[in-house]
Write a protein that holds these residues in place. Structure first.
Motif, short mmCIF file in Angstrom:
data_model
loop_
_atom_site.label_atom_id
_atom_site.label_comp_id
_atom_site.label_asym_id
_atom_site.label_seq_id
_atom_site.Cartn_x
_atom_site.Cartn_y
_atom_site.Cartn_z
N LYS B 40 49.27 59.12 36.90
CA LYS B 40 47.93 59.36 36.37
C LYS B 40 47.08 58.10 36.45
O LYS B 40 45.96 58.11 36.95
N THR B 41 47.63 57.01 35.94
CA THR B 41 46.90 55.75 35.96
C THR B 41 46.58 55.36 37.40
O THR B 41 45.47 54.90 37.70
N THR B 42 47.55 55.56 38.26
CA THR B 42 47.34 55.21 39.66
C THR B 42 46.15 55.96 40.24
O THR B 42 45.32 55.38 40.95
N PRO B 82 40.08 51.53 31.17
CA PRO B 82 41.43 51.44 31.73
C PRO B 82 42.51 51.53 30.67
O PRO B 82 42.25 51.37 29.47
N GLU B 83 43.71 51.78 31.13
CA GLU B 83 44.88 51.82 30.27
C GLU B 83 45.00 50.47 29.55
O GLU B 83 44.78 49.43 30.14
N GLY B 84 45.33 50.51 28.31
CA GLY B 84 45.54 49.25 27.59
C GLY B 84 44.25 48.55 27.21
O GLY B 84 44.23 47.36 26.95
N LEU B 158 38.78 58.14 31.53
CA LEU B 158 39.45 57.64 30.32
C LEU B 158 40.95 57.67 30.51
O LEU B 158 41.52 58.72 30.84
N ASP B 159 41.61 56.53 30.31
CA ASP B 159 43.06 56.48 30.49
C ASP B 159 43.76 56.30 29.13
O ASP B 159 43.73 55.22 28.55
N GLU B 160 44.34 57.35 28.66
CA GLU B 160 45.09 57.35 27.40
C GLU B 160 44.35 56.69 26.24
O GLU B 160 44.81 55.70 25.67
N PRO B 161 43.20 57.22 25.89
CA PRO B 161 42.43 56.58 24.82
C PRO B 161 43.10 56.66 23.46
O PRO B 161 42.72 55.91 22.56
MG LIG Z 1 49.32 55.39 32.77
#
Ligand SMILES: [Mg+2]
Ligand SMILES: Nc1ncnc2c1ncn2[C@@H]1O[C@H](COP(=O)(O)OP(=O)(O)OP(=O)(O)O)[C@@H](O)[C@H]1O
Ligand SMILES: Nc1ncnc2c1ncn2[C@@H]1O[C@H](COP(=O)(O)OP(=O)(O)OP(=O)(O)O)[C@@H](O)[C@H]1O
Ligand SMILES: [Mg+2]
Lengths: 322, 233, 291, 252, 359
Positions: B40-42, B82-84, B158-161
């Motif tokens: 997903k992040t990729t 982004p993630e994180g 949105l990545d894992e908010p």
């Molecule tokens: Mg990810």
């Protein structure tokens, strides 16, 4: 079983290599020019692999290696001069002495220095290296700025070859023991290493001192090969040159250091005929090598002869910092 | 608004994304769900240009953007949280927000925008002088979101908010996402919390080891037995 | 009185270190690269000024301007060619490349201009300013003012302007900065341009103060300036300045009152002490990794 | 006798009092949850227990011994192991080496024996290799033994971190948000794993988690902190209905 | 060598690196000597091949360079190196291999002690330092002196210590002995101390580049003492063109004076300028003489047999650019010293031969 075959192959190849070089030197096919270069390659391998322990395996950027080398060089030279040593045994004693004194300095310097990280550690080791050099320049015992001259020629190809083999082997076995694993863990993640029970300070200082010890041994070989020691030789730029070998070979790869030591000792020699252009071409080559292979020749991998012969995967135990 | 055609993405020799295609339409909330390491992040990184696809095509607002730089994509209206979180931890909350509006010129509009973000996240207003690195996890998440909104995006990735947030904040974050969407921003949402994600999304895609294995209306996926078993627990 | 004079001497050397350290710290602060070639950029600046002075006999202001432009362009070019390909490589590899660039510049100039020093053809003809028995040369005053001025400007630039903020963003997280719409390549180029321009200015002032130039002239000031930057807290503008002044003063006082032989050892000793007490330099923030 | 007894534990960063007056009793084989809003001080408590931070006040008594002031590696050797909120594996090393490193203090051969390969080296290395593989096997990871840790998927990395902590042979295991970034299905598997290790190794576990399914599902006792202070403690059912906890943390 | 129709002259100098200033000048001098010899149809019937290897001032490189010259190139004689460290290293090896060797510039005493095949063209430190000590006390009637020397340079240190000794023997008082290092650019803190000492003469035994820097600051600080220097000063006027006051009135020892009307000197100076585009300094002149000494020895020996060449070298007794040279039993040259005074004529500095001191 497989492991013992690997060992046999390695030992066998080293002996073959030695016999080959021995033969070439005895018959004069390799003149003293070449055997001189072989000796330098050996010394550079010792310096690079030992620095690799501190920088590649422990993960601490150290810029004072030439200082430790200087301590070993002066200590062993003063010893052989003072006691008129001419035997191989005496020479080896002097090398050990140089190594031990250098190692003690490694501990003294390591205790405060290793509290710092990264570039700050680099600077502080650089500072210590320079202080060592300045002290040598100011001492009577070391001949001061005039240098130490008239050191007996005790280094030869044979002794250099075998000491190099021993040093690299010992470094290798160290890294592949539980203590070596602790050192690798520190590089990978100091906080986690401590969190699984590794006394990080102890191992940091130990690895640093071990690197200093071997640098001292390398220095002793250097002293009895070149036979003139000048304090200016051991400026920080010399430390940088050793670091270049380590990075070019691959941080965390002993075979990489060996390969790079060979290449970087021969390269300036091969360029010798270019006179004034020599260093320009050398530096451009350096930049290009880094651009095209930033992780160095081998990265963290080790070349393995047995792998070539047996054609099976050898477990790797390296890794890169940052 | 966004069309992905057959993209393949590698890390070194490992192929992380295999032949993935999907679309996001104007005004939608689309969610990508999938296990850890599904890619997903990729995919989000590839869309926003931080990673390059080996092959395939990405079309954003009718333009092929497969090799467009991230900073240009932002100007075109795409923002990525982004993630994180990735807030600039040595800068204050306010500076982080200002950087979010880096490409915009109109000072007055920016001011207005900042007060809008503060309205939405009153917590941030209280802490506008504080260094972002010292904020708690939830506040950092709000900041990351607010910062992305400063560029007035048309499309928000949105990545894992909700990762690492206290339950009370998880609910808040999803409310805010819906609110943003209602004010006209299209959203591509990646979430582990599939239940929440599916309950606010219009459509969804399910990703498994780099491939899309299922797609459909969010409600229908929410009722799907397979999805329930694999992702809803 | 001699003490005051020694202090003034120290301030002069220190302000030159400070000027060079500013460029060092700037580049380090943004891309975390110890730009070993910075001292050689200084040399480049000195030679540029030398050439324009001797061949075209331009006034010093114009010479300074040309030097700044030339060094800025050279800095950007070096970054593009040698450092950019290594942006995602281990940091230490980039460090080795920087060392390579440094060697390359030195040897290039060795071939172009030879090894012997050339007298730098510009000097300030005003007699030193005398305050009682104290003597202050004009170049001391100029360098001092200039380094303080540039420090203030840079500090403002980085803290308050948009490009400055972009620089800090890039330094913290390049990817996240890109996602803000910041063109990181351009930003880094600008950083190198400014850093190198400062190096160039430093080179000219250095050559006016010590009017001899040769290809290796940048090595020592480069190293000292780097140490000054670390001493003050690398990446921090006022830190570079403070570190430079301190180094200069310590050097001057040890030479004047203790011994030249040990002055470098003492400088290093103090550096080590400072770092042991304050591991990130005098003005450095002690950022502990959050577990 | 309690396994761990914490009294009046507190720490301040600069002016900020991150943890204050924290106390807890952990019996052998307890499974306790530690929850609270973001920035409440949970991770900081872990850091205090494991010696990463030195408390400004308080006592930490592990089986009758006050371990305040001990270095982290000493505390590990005395029996408290942990995982980290953001995974900290030895990334470039193989999975099995990650575990072997954690056996370090259980091994005895000296440095010289390692360098010169005395028999004790071979004997212990062989033992440890076997033990490490057994441990990985328990986590169904034996087949990944030679994989480089950073190449593992996230969930496996979390598991490896737990396995590594277990290799130090702890009496108390601290888990910091083990389910972060996992989907509900994976979280369920994790819950089983936690149950399993608790019984298999007969250890106490203290865990921080924001996933209420997990916390309420497996913990017997829950401690809630806010602003560094305990605001509630009790069984899951008590906590779920505690108005203070709902207000500060759970919502609704 | 086996090759009967060429004579191979090997040389190694620091052509790169931070001491290349010395190496390049010396190399140029040797090169010029050989070039001139060939062009004027020297009496040797063999072709001369001149092979130079860079050693960048490093002992390791020097050893490699020398070994390569001997083993691969099979050189007959060797000229080099410039600084003491590399020269000592090479001298050890040359002594083992019995290669006739001459260093143009290395002043360290042990160099020629390595073997009876090792010669040098420059005077040793103690000689020069002693001469200047005597000159200061007797000719200049100086009562007090301060010595400012380069710590870490064996050249500077060596001269400084004999100067001190001889100056005191002749009734002078040393009021200060200050040192700096090669990396220094700013001497004001030291000079501030010197100013307080207020000596009659300030003796600065070092090379011209450093001297030019120091002299300027001596002037800035306002020191009134007479400056006194050594052969390394040669070249200082080019460095102080725009600031002649700095060194005006100073005296220094030299092998020769560039304004010496002797035809061989003027020839050398002009030819050098033509080929290398700058005025030769002392190092270049010594390189040139070392080249000539070797060539003449080869001529005299009539063979490249090492023994014969060494014996021929021992009997050297000719006027060269840097003076009349004979070797003593330790193969160090017995030379005269010219003392040169720097004077301003029409706003331009000039070197004036002041006196000559015979050994
Ligand atoms: Mg990810
Ligand atoms: N920098 C990298 N180098 C090599 N492999 C990577 C890298 N980043 C990710 N991967 C691999 O690519 C695959 C997809 O990873 P990605 O981060 O996109 O997954 P994800 O779906 O976002 O997972 P998560 O839910 O854990 O965030 C995984 O197998 C991962 O291990
Ligand atoms: N090293 C430190 N220096 C300064 N402040 C710190 C430090 N470590 C933690 N803090 C502060 O202490 C408070 C507690 O942090 P902690 O990480 O323990 O929270 P947490 O309860 O684990 O939160 P989360 O659920 O978000 O992980 C926070 O306000 C944090 O900013
Ligand atoms: Mg936490």
């Amino acid at each position: 079983m497989k492991q013992s075959i690997q060992y046999l192959i390695n030992i066998f190849s080293i002996i073959i290599l030695y016999i080959l070089l021995f033969f070439l030197i005895q018959t004069g096919i390799l003149s003293s020019y070449y055997s001189g270069i072989l000796i330098l390659i050996g010394i550079n391998i010792i310096l690079a692999t030992s620095l690799n322990l501190a920088t590649g395996f422990l993960g601490q950027l150290a810029l004072g290696h030439a200082g430790f080398m200087a301590i070993g060089a002066y200590a062993s030279a003063i010893f052989t001069m003072h006691f008129n040593v001419s035997s191989t045994i005496g020479f080896i004693v002097s090398l050990l002495l140089g190594g031990i004194i250098s190692g003690i300095f490694g501990i003294i310097i390591g205790i405060p220095a290793l509290r710092l990280k990264g570039d700050y550690l680099a600077i502080i080791t650089l500072g210590f290296g320079e202080i060592i050099r300045i002290i040598i320049t100011n001492l009577e015992l070391t001949g001061g700025a005039k240098g130490l001259t008239g050191i007996t020629r005790l280094t030869n190809f044979h002794i250099t070859f075998w000491i190099t083999v021993v040093v690299v082997t010992l470094l290798y076995t160290f890294v592949h023991s539980r203590h070596g694993r602790a050192v690798l863990a520190i590089r990978e993640n100091e906080i986690a290493a401590e969190a699984v029970g590794v006394p990080t300070t102890y191992y940091k200082i130990f690895a640093f001192a071990l690197a200093a010890f071997f640098a001292g041994v390398g220095g002793g070989l250097y002293a009895h090969h070149i036979r003139t020691l000048m304090p200016t030789t051991f400026r920080f730029i010399y430390s940088v040159e050793i670091l270049v070998i380590v990075v070019l070979g691959g941080m965390g790869s002993f075979t990489g250091s060996i390969l790079a030591a060979i290449v970087l000792t021969i390269l300036p020699e091969a360029l010798r005929d270019l006179a004034d252009y020599r260093m320009l071409i050398y530096s451009i080559a350096l930049i290009l090598m880094m651009i095209f292979r930033p992780e160095g020749f081998l990265g963290t991998r080790e070349l393995s002869l047995s792998k070539l012969f047996l054609n099976h995967k050898v477990k790797k135990e390296g890794g890169k910092t940052q | 608004m966004l069309t992905i055609n057959n993209i393949n993405v590698n890390y070194g020799s490992i192929r992380a994304i295999k032949d993935v295609s999907f679309q996001v339409h104007q005004g939608e909330i689309v969610t990508l769900i999938g296990a850890n390491g599904a890619g997903k992040t990729t995919i989000l990184h590839t869309i926003s240009g931080l990673l390059r696809a080996q092959s395939g095509e990405i079309i954003f607002k009718d333009q092929t953007v497969s090799s467009t730089e991230p900073h240009q994509l932002l100007k075109m209206g795409m923002a990525h949280v982004p993630e994180g979180r990735r807030v600039f931890s040595q800068m204050s909350v306010l500076e982080n927000l200002e950087l979010g509006a880096y490409t915009r010129k109109n000072k007055k509009e920016i001011e207005e925008n900042i007060s809008k973000v503060f309205e939405r996240f009153p917590r941030l207003k209280e802490r506008k002088k504080q260094l972002a690195g010292t904020l708690s996890g939830g506040e950092q998440q709000m900041l990351a979101m607010g910062r992305a909104l400063m560029s007035k995006p048309k499309l928000l990735l949105l990545d894992e908010p909700s990762m690492g947030l206290a339950p009370i904040l998880v609910k808040e974050i999803f409310n805010i996402i819906q609110e943003i969407n209602q004010t006209g921003t299209t959203i591509l949402l990646v979430e582990q919390n599939a239940h929440m994600a599916l309950s606010i999304a219009h459509r969804a895609y399910v990703l498994e080891t780099g491939k899309i294995v299922m797609e459909g209306k969010a409600e229908s996926l929410l009722g799907n037995e397979q999805v329930k078993k694999a992702y809803l627990g | 009185m001699t003490f005051l004079q020694q202090l003034i001497n120290g301030l002069h050397v220190g302000s030159i270190y400070a000027l060079i350290a500013l460029g060092y710290t700037m580049v380090y602060g943004i891309i975390k690269l110890i730009n070993f070639a910075h001292g050689d950029i200084m040399m480049l600046g000195a030679f540029t000024a030398f050439m324009t002075l001797t061949t075209f006999q331009l006034p010093i202001g114009v010479v300074l301007l040309i030097t700044i432009i030339f060094c800025a362009i050279a800095g950007m070019l070096i970054e593009r060619i040698a450092y950019k390909p290594l942006r995602n490589a281990p940091r230490i590899s980039a460090l080795i490349t920087a060392i390579g660039v440094s060697f390359a510049l030195e040897n290039l100039f060795l071939i172009l201009f030879g090894a012997s020093s050339k007298p730098f053809p510009y000097h300030i003809n005003l007699p030193p300013l005398s305050i009682g028995p104290l003597q202050i040369t004009w170049i001391t005053i100029i360098t001092l003012l200039l380094s303080v001025g540039i420090m203030l400007m840079l500090d403002f630039f980085i803290k308050k302007t948009k490009i400055g903020k972009a620089m800090r963003a890039v330094s913290e997280d390049e990817d996240a900065a890109q996602l803000m719409g910041i063109n990181t390549s351009t930003t880094i180029s600008i950083t190198f341009a400014i850093g190198s321009a400062l190096g160039g200015v430093g080179g000219v002032l250095y050559s006016i103060a010590y009017p001899q130039i040769q290809p290796y002239m940048g090595v020592m000031p480069g190293l000292k300036a780097f140490i000054a930057a670390v001493l003050g807290g690398i990446g921090i503008m006022p830190g570079a300045m403070l570190g430079g002044f301190l180094m200069g003063i310590i050097e001057s006082l040890t030479k004047g009152y203790i011994s030249t032989l040990w002055s470098d050892a003492i400088v290093f000793g103090i550096l080590i002490l400072v770092l042991l007490i304050k591991p990130t330099g005098i003005l450095g923030k002690n950022i502990r990794e959050k577990v | 006798m309690s396994l761990l007894e914490v009294k009046d534990l507190g720490i301040a960063f600069g002016g900020l009092r991150a943890v204050g007056n924290f106390h807890i009793n952990i019996e052998p084989n307890d499974l306790i949850g530690l929850i609270g809003p973001n920035g409440a001080g949970k991770t900081t408590i872990f850091n205090l227990l494991t010696g990463v931070y030195l408390p400004t006040e308080g006592e930490i008594i592990l089986t009758n011994e006050n371990i305040v002031g001990k270095a982290p590696y000493q505390i590990v050797q005395k029996g408290i192991a942990r995982t980290f909120q953001n995974i900290r594996l030895f990334k470039e090393l193989s999975v099995i080496d990650n575990v072997k490193i954690a056996f370090h203090h259980k091994m005895n051969y000296p440095i010289l024996s390692g360098i010169f390969r005395f028999p004790s080296y071979w004997k212990e290395e062989k033992q440890i290799d076997k033990k490490a593989r057994q441990l990985l096997d328990l986590f169904q990871m034996e087949h990944l033994a030679n994989t480089t840790a950073k190449n593992l998927p996230y969930g496996q990395q979390r598991k490896l971190e737990i396995a590594r902590a277990l290799a130090t042979d702890p009496k108390l295991l601290l888990l910091d948000e083990p389910a972060a970034g996992m989907n509900p299905q994976e979280t369920k598997e994790l819950m089983e794993t936690i149950h399993f290790i608790r019984h298999q190794f007969n250890i106490a576990i203290l865990l921080i988690e924001h996933d209420m399914n997990l916390v309420m599902g497996i913990c017997e006792k829950i401690v809630v902190v806010d602003y560094g202070m305990i605001i509630a403690a009790g069984t899951p059912d008590e906590i779920k209905t505690n108005p203070k906890v709902i207000g500060a943390y759970l919502g609704e | 060598s086996k090759d009967t129709d060429t004579i191979k002259i090997g040389a190694s100098f620091a052509l790169t690196g931070n001491v290349s200033v010395y190496g390049i000048a010396a190399r140029n001098g040797v090169e010029l000597a050989i070039k001139e010899y060939e062009e004027t149809g020297g009496k040797l019937d063999k072709k001369i091949e001149f092979i130079v290897e860079d050693n960048k001032g490093s002992e390791v490189d020097a050893a490699n360079a020398f070994n390569k010259l001997v083993d691969r190139e099979k050189i007959d004689v060797f000229i080099g190196s410039d600084i003491s460290g590399t020269t000592l290293t090479i001298a050890e090896l040359a002594a083992e291999k019995k290669i006739p060797m001459i260093t143009p510039t290395a002043t360290a005493l042990p160099v020629t002690e390595k073997g009876d095949n090792v010669f040098r063209a420059c005077y040793i430190d103690s000689f020069q330092g002693g001469m200047m000590g005597k000159f200061a006390a007797t000719e200049l009637q100086a009562k007090t002196a301060t010595i400012l020397y380069n710590f870490g340079s064996d050249y500077s240190e060596g001269i400084a210590s004999t100067f001190e000794e001889v100056f005191q023997e002749n009734g002078g008082t040393i009021v200060g002995k200050e040192s700096y290092t090669n990396d220094d650019k700013d001497f004001k803190s030291i000079l501030t101390n010197v100013k307080a000492q207020n000596p009659d003469v300030l003796f600065i035994p070092d090379y011209y580049e450093m001297v030019a820097l120091i002299a300027r600051q001596v002037h800035e600080v306002g020191i009134q003492s007479i400056l006194l220097g050594v052969d390394g000063w040669d070249g200082v006027i080019d460095q102080t063109n725009d600031f002649p006051e700095a060194v005006e009135g100073a005296y220094f020892a030299n092998h020769y004076a560039t304004d010496d009307p002797k035809p061989e000197i003027q020839n050398f100076v002009n030819n050098y300028k033509e080929v290398y585009g700058e005025v030769p300094n002392a190092l270049a002149a010594l390189g040139y003489d070392a080249g000539k000494i070797i060539l003449e020895a080869l001529e005299k020996a009539g063979t490249t047999e090492p023994e014969a060449v060494i014996n021929a070298l021992k009997t050297t007794n000719v006027d060269y650019v840097t003076g009349h040279i004979e070797f003593d039993e330790k193969r160090n040259p017995i030379k005269s010293i010219s003392v040169i005074k720097l004077e301003q004529v029409n706003g331009k500095l000039q070197q004036k031969a002041y006196t000559t001191i015979e050994p």
